[in-house]
Scaffold this active site. Structure first.
Site, mmCIF file in Angstrom:
data_model
loop_
_atom_site.group_PDB
_atom_site.id
_atom_site.type_symbol
_atom_site.label_atom_id
_atom_site.label_comp_id
_atom_site.label_asym_id
_atom_site.label_seq_id
_atom_site.Cartn_x
_atom_site.Cartn_y
_atom_site.Cartn_z
ATOM 1 C CB CYS A 59 -0.925 0.005 1.215
ATOM 2 S SG CYS A 59 -1.956 1.489 1.295
ATOM 3 C CB CYS A 196 -6.059 4.007 -4.684
ATOM 4 S SG CYS A 196 -5.224 2.398 -4.789
#
Length: 245
Positions: A59, A196
């Site tokens: 991530c 994101c």
């Protein structure tokens, strides 16, 4: 259950909780309940230099959050992190903004490849670009799906592509807008994310690959702006901001 020490971070609206200690599925579930706005949970060990996501994925936003937290504590302006889903250390440059937030630029893990995939959902077949990154695969989708169909498709396509985690990045090329949907089976999470980082990086890689040139882009996402610079050879740099809440 007594929760360990944790930190709530806001990397462009993608609320991330970083927990001190080893990865633990039950702790992740309890933290998500304790922080209803949270979209993901990561675990910090080795003095904050090792980040493991609850689902074992990579991530980018959590990496920037961990870097900002580490540099806030140490006063450093650069940090090298070990991050789940990444084979090599992740380098992050950090500087503090006047409003107390942190500007972060992360050199994203290498892109494993960009391919055209023939994917089915319901009675329709789609030919879609897929960007495989370490720990996650992102589909670039220029068009529309209903919320319900998109969520079902994310789960199906994750299995079809044998991906550890899958994002569908709904891209409006004219407006340079990105709406991210991310499914992480191991963490049992499916979120329309506020931003994101890995999906933005995947889009940058796709644009650079398809145009065969270095691309710099500024993407408008539900909670703010992320910037990406990508070369057709696979180098990708992602810039965003982090608030430690």
């Amino acid at each position: 259950m007594n929760l360990p020490e944790y930190y709530v971070c806001d990397p462009t609206g993608n609320i991330t909780v970083l927990v001190s200690g080893e990865r633990n599925a039950e702790t992740a579930r309890q933290v998500m309940k304790a922080v209803p706005s949270a979209e993901q949970v990561g675990f910090l060990t080795n003095g904050g230099l090792c980040l493991t996501m609850a689902g074992g994925e990579f991530c980018g936003n959590a990496s920037m959050s961990a870097a900002a937290l580490y540099c806030e504590k140490t006063g450093d302006s650069k940090v090298s992190l070990q991050v789940s889903g990444a084979d090599e250390p992740v380098e992050v440059d950090v500087s503090k903004n006047e409003d107390g937030s942190f500007a972060c630029t992360v050199k994203m893990p290498g892109i494993a490849g960009v391919s055209a995939e023939r994917l089915t959902y319901g009675e329709k077949t789609y030919n879609l670009p897929a960007v495989r990154m370490q720990g996650i695969c992102h589909i670039i989708f220029e068009g529309e799906l209903s919320r319900k169909d998109a969520e079902a498709a994310a789960k199906k396509w994750c299995g079809d592509l044998s991906a550890d985690a899958l994002g569908i990045m709904f891209f409006d090329r004219e407006q340079m807008k990105l709406t991210p949907l991310v499914y992480v089976p191991a963490a049992e999470t499916l979120f329309w994310e506020s931003s994101c980082a890995s999906g933005t990086s995947a889009l940058g890689a796709y644009l650079a690959f398809s145009q065969n040139k270095t691309v710099s882009a500024q993407l408008s996402e539900p909670a703010g702006i992320l910037k990406v610079k990508a070369s057709p050879k696979g180098a990708v740099y992602l810039t965003g901001s982090v608030k430690i809440l």
